[in-house]
Scaffold this motif. Structure first.
Motif, short mmCIF file in Angstrom:
data_model
loop_
_atom_site.label_atom_id
_atom_site.label_comp_id
_atom_site.label_asym_id
_atom_site.label_seq_id
_atom_site.Cartn_x
_atom_site.Cartn_y
_atom_site.Cartn_z
N ALA A 123 44.34 -14.02 30.58
CA ALA A 123 45.12 -12.80 30.80
C ALA A 123 46.00 -12.46 29.60
O ALA A 123 46.30 -11.29 29.35
CB ALA A 123 45.99 -12.96 32.05
N HIS A 145 42.43 -7.38 27.06
CA HIS A 145 42.89 -6.12 27.65
C HIS A 145 41.93 -5.63 28.74
O HIS A 145 42.14 -4.55 29.28
CB HIS A 145 43.02 -5.05 26.58
CG HIS A 145 44.12 -5.31 25.59
ND1 HIS A 145 45.43 -5.00 25.84
CD2 HIS A 145 44.09 -5.87 24.35
CE1 HIS A 145 46.18 -5.34 24.79
NE2 HIS A 145 45.38 -5.87 23.87
N HIS A 146 40.90 -6.40 29.01
CA HIS A 146 39.88 -5.97 29.97
C HIS A 146 40.40 -6.22 31.40
O HIS A 146 40.30 -7.33 31.93
CB HIS A 146 38.58 -6.75 29.72
CG HIS A 146 37.36 -6.07 30.24
ND1 HIS A 146 37.26 -5.61 31.53
CD2 HIS A 146 36.19 -5.76 29.63
CE1 HIS A 146 36.07 -5.06 31.72
NE2 HIS A 146 35.40 -5.13 30.56
N ARG A 147 40.96 -5.18 32.00
CA ARG A 147 41.57 -5.33 33.32
C ARG A 147 40.55 -5.65 34.41
O ARG A 147 40.83 -6.41 35.34
CB ARG A 147 42.36 -4.06 33.68
CG ARG A 147 43.44 -3.70 32.66
CD ARG A 147 44.51 -4.77 32.63
NE ARG A 147 45.51 -4.51 31.61
CZ ARG A 147 46.54 -3.69 31.73
NH1 ARG A 147 46.70 -3.00 32.85
NH2 ARG A 147 47.40 -3.54 30.75
N ALA A 197 40.55 -8.84 36.92
CA ALA A 197 40.53 -8.70 38.39
C ALA A 197 39.40 -9.51 39.00
O ALA A 197 39.58 -10.19 40.03
CB ALA A 197 40.41 -7.23 38.76
N GLN A 219 49.67 -11.21 31.22
CA GLN A 219 49.79 -9.83 30.75
C GLN A 219 51.19 -9.55 30.19
O GLN A 219 51.34 -8.81 29.21
CB GLN A 219 49.49 -8.88 31.90
CG GLN A 219 48.02 -8.85 32.31
CD GLN A 219 47.16 -8.09 31.30
OE1 GLN A 219 47.11 -6.88 31.31
NE2 GLN A 219 46.47 -8.84 30.44
#
Length: 371
Positions: free
Chosen positions: A81, A85-87, A91, A139
């Motif tokens: 995390a 930046h790949h949310r 998830a 994050q």
């Protein structure tokens, strides 16, 4: 000010140690060696978390499926995390960890599948919270790191802007100085040249004509140097402007001839002297002749320049003045400038009055190593 982070090898060693301690506390592998293998694989994978965060997380995921020693998996999820930046990927990884954790809690009959049972929501909430905590923390660390970089960029941009502003102020000052030099000094010297030319043409006295010609020549030379200096001042902000053409020893004869002073010039110098040394010798002789004209009118001068034992020695001597000196303005910066120039080249400038009423100026400069 934030304290510096510990070195990466130290941090990795601490995390591996804590992960092994987590395996030991949960007594993993007592009945199933497969669980111990998964836990040790997850612990060993932590050393790769900085270079390969996603593969590291995948290697630590089985320990969350078969054991309750999930420290290594949480560390891997946090590292992932903090470095991506790949949310959507994050998830999916968080949901994957939550599913594995829930499966271990209720295996072999997954009670969380029955959503009508309120008791089943407790482990679901716990697992989801356990998965999102390292996600949000990673994050946050990533945002803090990027913010620090942005602050550094902003500071550099402001410093660059400050330098540009200072250069702009300097350019305006130089332009103003150039205008003042052109409007005031150039006008006065031009009048001197014109009057000298008129005197040279209209006078019948040979000595007066010669003096007028000398004055006119010096005025024209001064105007040329003044125009060049004004051009240099106005070139602020562009590429560096060289002070060309620079005088050399080849210009000494012309300097002495145009000085209007009876001078005995003798030089014994090689032709390959470094340009800085030649300019220093020229400026020294020029300043000495200027001082003779100002403070010892009617005096004669003797100039001796020689090279011996790796040192250039220049001596300018004048006799006592033949008539009273005129009161001329001066800032007394000439000798100071000569000394500073000589010191930059590793040499010295000395001067003083002589017993016969004259004056002597001496320059010594080392040639070896001068560029």
């Amino acid at each position: 000010m934030a304290s510096p982070a510990p070195p990466a090898p130290v941090m990795d060693t601490v995390l591996v140690t804590v992960s092994l301690l987590d395996v030991w506390i949960h007594d993993v592998g007592t009945h199933h060696p497969r669980e111990l293998a998964c836990a040790l694989l997850a612990t060993s994978a932590l050393v790769l978390r900085r270079r390969l965060p996603l593969p590291t997380f995948l290697l630590t995921l089985p320990t969350a499926l078969f054991t309750d020693a999930v420290f290594a998996t949480l560390v891997a999820l946090y590292t992932l995390a903090s470095r991506t930046h790949h949310r959507v990927l994050l998830a999916v990884c968080a949901v994957g960890f939550a599913v594995c954790d829930l499966t271990w809690w209720s295996w072999p009959s997954p009670e969380f599948a029955d959503l009508s049972d309120r008791q089943a929501l407790i482990p679901v909430s716990y697992s989801l919270a356990q998965a999102t905590a390292p996600l949000f923390l990673g994050q946050l660390v990533q945002a803090r790191r990027e913010l620090s970089l942005r602050l550094v960029e902003v500071s550099e941009a402001r410093e660059h802007e400050r330098l540009l502003l200072a250069q702009g102020v300097l350019a305006r000052e130089r332009a103003q100085l150039a205008r003042e030099m052109h409007d005031a000094v150039s006008h006065q010297v031009s009048l001197i040249a014109v009057r000298a030319g008129a005197l040279q043409v209209g006078s019948r006295d040979p000595e007066a004509k010669e003096a007028a010609a000398t004055i006119r020549l010096l005025s024209v030379q001064t105007l040329d140097e003044l125009r060049h200096m004004v051009g240099i001042l106005r070139a602020s902000g562009s590429r560096p402007t060289e002070l060309t053409p620079q005088p050399s020893l080849a210009d000494l004869d012309r300097l002495v001839t145009g000085s209007g002073i009876e001078t005995d010039l003798r030089t014994e110098l090689p032709a390959d002297l470094p340009p800085p040394v030649q300019r220093a010798v020229y400026r020294t002789v020029q300043e000495a002749l200027t001082n003779i004209r100002k403070h010892a009118p009617g005096a004669t001068a003797t100039i001796r320049i020689r090279h011996q034992d790796g040192t250039v020695r220049a001596t300018v001597t004048n006799t006592a003045p033949g008539r009273p000196a005129l009161s001329l303005p001066g800032a007394h910066h000439g000798l100071i400038g000569l000394r500073q120039r000589a010191e930059l080249l590793g040499g010295t400038v000395t001067s003083g009055h002589l017993g016969n009423g004259g004056y002597e100026l001496r320059l010594e400069l080392p040639v070896n190593g001068t560029h």
